[in-house]
Design an enzyme around this catalytic site. Structure first.
Site, PDB file in Angstrom:
ATOM      1  N   GLY A 121       0.834  -1.201   0.000  1.00 42.34           N
ATOM      2  CA  GLY A 121       0.000   0.000   0.000  1.00 42.34           C
ATOM      3  C   GLY A 121       0.862   1.242   0.000  1.00 42.34           C
ATOM      4  CE  LYS A 177     -11.205 -10.502 -21.575  1.00 44.23           C
ATOM      5  NZ  LYS A 177     -12.535  -9.939 -21.778  1.00 44.23           N
ATOM      6  CB  CYS A 201       5.239  -4.088   0.336  1.00 44.19           C
ATOM      7  SG  CYS A 201       6.095  -2.520   0.028  1.00 44.19           S
ATOM      8  CE1 TYR A 202       0.767   1.142   5.409  1.00 41.72           C
ATOM      9  CE2 TYR A 202      -0.579  -0.811   5.816  1.00 41.72           C
ATOM     10  CZ  TYR A 202      -0.270   0.512   6.089  1.00 41.72           C
ATOM     11  OH  TYR A 202      -0.991   1.190   7.054  1.00 41.72           O
ATOM     12  NE  ARG A 238     -16.307   6.264 -24.510  1.00 44.94           N
ATOM     13  CZ  ARG A 238     -15.822   5.032 -24.450  1.00 44.94           C
ATOM     14  NH1 ARG A 238     -16.595   4.040 -24.072  1.00 44.94           N
ATOM     15  NH2 ARG A 238     -14.567   4.782 -24.780  1.00 44.94           N
ATOM     16  CB  VAL A 253     -13.656 -14.121 -24.577  1.00 39.33           C
ATOM     17  CG1 VAL A 253     -13.143 -12.941 -23.772  1.00 39.33           C
ATOM     18  CG2 VAL A 253     -13.433 -15.425 -23.809  1.00 39.33           C
ATOM     19  CG  ASP A 254     -15.513 -11.106 -20.779  1.00 39.60           C
ATOM     20  OD1 ASP A 254     -14.651 -11.997 -20.697  1.00 39.60           O
ATOM     21  OD2 ASP A 254     -15.264  -9.900 -20.600  1.00 39.60           O
ATOM     22  CB  SER A 281     -20.602  -8.116 -27.543  1.00 37.59           C
ATOM     23  OG  SER A 281     -19.600  -8.810 -26.811  1.00 37.59           O
ATOM     24  N   GLY A 282     -20.387 -11.214 -28.859  1.00 40.01           N
ATOM     25  CA  GLY A 282     -19.454 -12.048 -29.605  1.00 40.01           C
ATOM     26  C   GLY A 282     -18.082 -12.087 -28.968  1.00 40.01           C
ATOM     27  CD  GLU A 333       2.846  -8.526  -5.206  1.00 36.72           C
ATOM     28  OE1 GLU A 333       2.530  -7.376  -4.874  1.00 36.72           O
ATOM     29  OE2 GLU A 333       3.654  -9.231  -4.563  1.00 36.72           O
ATOM     30  CD  GLU A 370     -10.652   0.972 -27.746  1.00 39.81           C
ATOM     31  OE1 GLU A 370     -10.569   1.664 -28.784  1.00 39.81           O
ATOM     32  OE2 GLU A 370     -10.887  -0.254 -27.761  1.00 39.81           O
ATOM     33  CG  HIS A 374       5.784  -5.700  -4.321  1.00 39.56           C
ATOM     34  ND1 HIS A 374       4.485  -5.577  -3.866  1.00 39.56           N
ATOM     35  CD2 HIS A 374       6.419  -4.559  -3.949  1.00 39.56           C
ATOM     36  CE1 HIS A 374       4.339  -4.412  -3.271  1.00 39.56           C
ATOM     37  NE2 HIS A 374       5.489  -3.771  -3.301  1.00 39.56           N
ATOM     38  CG  ASP A 385       1.417   7.611 -64.051  1.00 43.28           C
ATOM     39  OD1 ASP A 385       2.523   7.443 -63.500  1.00 43.28           O
ATOM     40  OD2 ASP A 385       1.062   7.041 -65.095  1.00 43.28           O
ATOM     41  CB  THR A 390     -18.693 -16.172 -26.350  1.00 40.09           C
ATOM     42  OG1 THR A 390     -18.800 -15.200 -27.383  1.00 40.09           O
ATOM     43  CG2 THR A 390     -18.765 -17.569 -26.954  1.00 40.09           C
TER      44      THR A 390
END
Length: 598
Positions: free
Chosen positions: A130, A454, A161-162, A378, A308-309, A305-306, A252, A596, A250, A535, A311
């Protein structure tokens, strides 16, 4: 109570107060963040006739405007490693590393109560890093009752760490600023004769990643030092009888090559956690649970939406209740080239999902005429999607006689953001309001992926038999190509970008780079450049390729694509796509840039 009015789709607020208030943000979920001497988040309630009303975000408003999701997983039966988050940028990585060991874990705020933690069967507790100093006023600390719970159940503890400094603070050690701060790789040396179970199988010296300004000056009572560096004598401590270990570094992060071994030693060897977190079992458990929850006659609706999530979530729901799950794909005119056709084939024909596609291209593109502001894009796309989804939900309810549940593809990082520690003055926000779907839909949420990262979603997809091409698809934004077309969105510009994007993705597959990239796409810029073809002189659009490598999408670096692949992309796009005569490559990282462009 504040008076308010809309101006160009933004809320402008006037107020009478003795405290200076600066508006920091008004976000898409109607939440206003103010900065006074602290940062606070408020819910925003408005109507055409009533004054604007603000309530603290952690208070309940009189009427629920949006469908809400809970912020904890609530899985009480499964043994778990509990990770207490002190606000480290690496906390989610600890959870990922534990899950990679096939051990189930959950992340909590460091301010979690003993009552909440005590509901679960704890195999171990990990205290994260932290940004605070443990000795400062207002620094976060684990509640005394939580320490009592840990002692009562004899739960092994690892402080990172912390987290190590918190162990020292609680058990009588001394933490103070170091003469030198330590950031980056450091050589860690075990003390002479060290046989700590935490370092079993590791060499006498190894490289670890440091990120600290404070350090331990005196070892807490009952602990002993087991490793140090040239800058700090006590970078690893242990109290075997109390089953407590502390690390200043750390383990991780990927910059700590043997970090996974240390975590495995603690989680598996010391804490004896079972390595039974397997996606096939998870799928079977969910299918049984959802059948019991939905019942023999219940119906579920969900947008796909197609990606991975959606689907994986749709296939999982179909396995559970068959055609009583109704999937809706909305073609907003800003999808990838041939996306709607491909999704229908992949999900309806191959995966047998009960899927209907709504062709709303003209409706969306008409509303986007003349709009150049990305936030307005959006809002238009999000609002129109909600309208269409509600229309379809009514049709499904009329056909099926009922519609009781809504499928949502929430992932665990969304949940982590809702519950992690944000600092002493921050409030815990409710994350995701189902894209703003009104609570008047009276649907109960089902979130099959909310325990998963994911990579686990992809593993689950493979376990369900979904083809690898679908499972390894890159993320695609909800507004689609509309936010990859900088400036006005027109059918002609969408077609140009669709063709260019398809060529770039095809070249990445052909060259074997697609799977190594976290996200890849093309941006069509509102810029034209001079070129020569044959040309003749051309004056056409500039496009830019964006490829990033990332594990969590919170940070990302541009992907070092070979020049040969770039050359092939450029040649094909400029020759095959009428309307583009120059192709660039984006070499910015996140931060400071975002993945993005809009």
């Amino acid at each position: 109570v504040l008076s308010g009015y809309r101006s160009h789709e933004q809320f402008v607020l006037s107020y009478q107060t003795h405290t200076s208030i600066n508006i920091v943000d008004i976000n898409c979920h109607r939440r206003v963040i103010f900065r006074t001497n602290t940062t606070s988040t408020y819910n925003l309630h408005t109507s055409a006739t009533a004054p604007t009303l603000l309530t603290m975000a952690n208070e309940q408003s009189s009427s629920s405007e949006y469908l809400k999701q809970s912020s904890q997983l609530g899985n009480l039966a499964r043994p778990q490693v509990a990770i207490l988050d002190f606000g480290s940028q690496y906390s989610h990585l600890i959870a990922r590393r534990v899950r990679e060991l096939h051990v189930y874990c959950e992340l909590y705020s460091c301010l979690v109560t003993a009552e909440e933690l005590g509901k679960h069967e704890l195999t171990a507790v990990i205290l994260s890093g932290g940004p605070n100093s443990v000795y400062e006023e207002g620094a976060p600390h684990v509640a005394k009752e939580v320490w009592e719970l840990i002692k009562e159940r004899n739960v092994p503890v690892l402080g990172i760490c912390y987290g190590m400094q918190e162990l020292a603070h609680v058990f009588g050690g001394k933490v103070a600023p170091g003469l030198k701060r330590e950031y980056g790789k450091a050589s860690v040396s075990r003390v002479e004769g060290c046989n700590s179970p935490l370092f079993a199988g590791l060499p006498e010296e190894f490289i670890m990643w440091m990120s600290h300004g404070d350090k331990l000056h005196e070892v807490p009572t009952g602990f002993k030092a087991v490793a140090g560096t040239s800058n700090a004598d006590f970078v690893a401590i242990e109290n075997v009888s109390s089953q407590m270990w502390g690390l200043q570094f750390h383990p991780e992060v990927t910059h700590s090559p043997l970090g996974k071994d240390i975590l495995k030693n603690f989680v598996v060897s010391i804490a004896k956690a079972k390595q039974d977190w397997v996606m096939t079992d998870y799928a079977n458990e969910f299918i049984e649970e959802v059948r019991a929850k939905v019942g023999p006659d219940g119906h579920v609706i969900g947008a796909v939406s197609g990606g991975v999530d959606s689907t994986v979530a749709a296939v999982l729901m179909t396995r559970a209740i068959g055609d009583r799950f109704h999937a809706v794909l909305v073609d907003n005119g800003c999808l990838r080239k041939d996306e709607a056709v491909n999704v229908l084939k992949r999900m309806r024909d191959d995966c047998h999902v009960n899927l209907r596609c709504v062709d709303a291209k003209d409706r969306f593109l008409d509303l986007l005429k003349g709009v150049t502001d990305p936030e307005k894009k959006r809002k238009i796309i999000g609002g129109t999607f909600i309208d269409i989804f509600q229309e379809e939900a009514k049709k499904i309810e009329a056909d099926a006689g009922r519609c009781d549940f809504l499928l949502q593809g929430t992932l665990y990082p969304d949940v982590i953001e809702s519950i992690s520690y944000k600092g002493p003055s921050a409030t815990i926000k409710t994350h995701h309001n189902v894209g703003g779907l009104p609570a008047t839909m009276k649907l109960k949420l089902i979130e099959p992926l909310r325990e998963l990262f994911k990579d686990e979603v992809r593993e689950l997809g493979i376990a369900l038999g979904i083809d690898e091409t679908s499972v390894w698809r890159h993320p695609f934004p909800g507004p689609g190509l509309a936010i990859r077309i900088l400036g006005e969105v027109t059918p002609e510009r969408v077609a140009i970008l669709q063709q260019a994007d398809a060529i770039v993705i095809e070249e990445l597959y052909k060259s074997g780079h697609y799977r190594m990239i976290g996200q890849a796409f093309v941006v069509l810029l509102p810029v034209k450049s001079v070129g020569v073809m044959g040309d003749g002189r051309t004056y056409e659009n500039v496009a830019c390729v964006r490829c990033v490598e990332t594990t969590d999408y919170m940070t990302a670096d541009f992907y070092h694509l070979p020049y040969e692949v770039m050359g092939n992309m450029s040649s094909r796009v400029i020759n095959e796509v009428r309307g583009i005569n120059r192709l660039c490559y984006d070499i910015s990282s996140k931060p400071p840039a975002t993945i993005e462009w809009e």
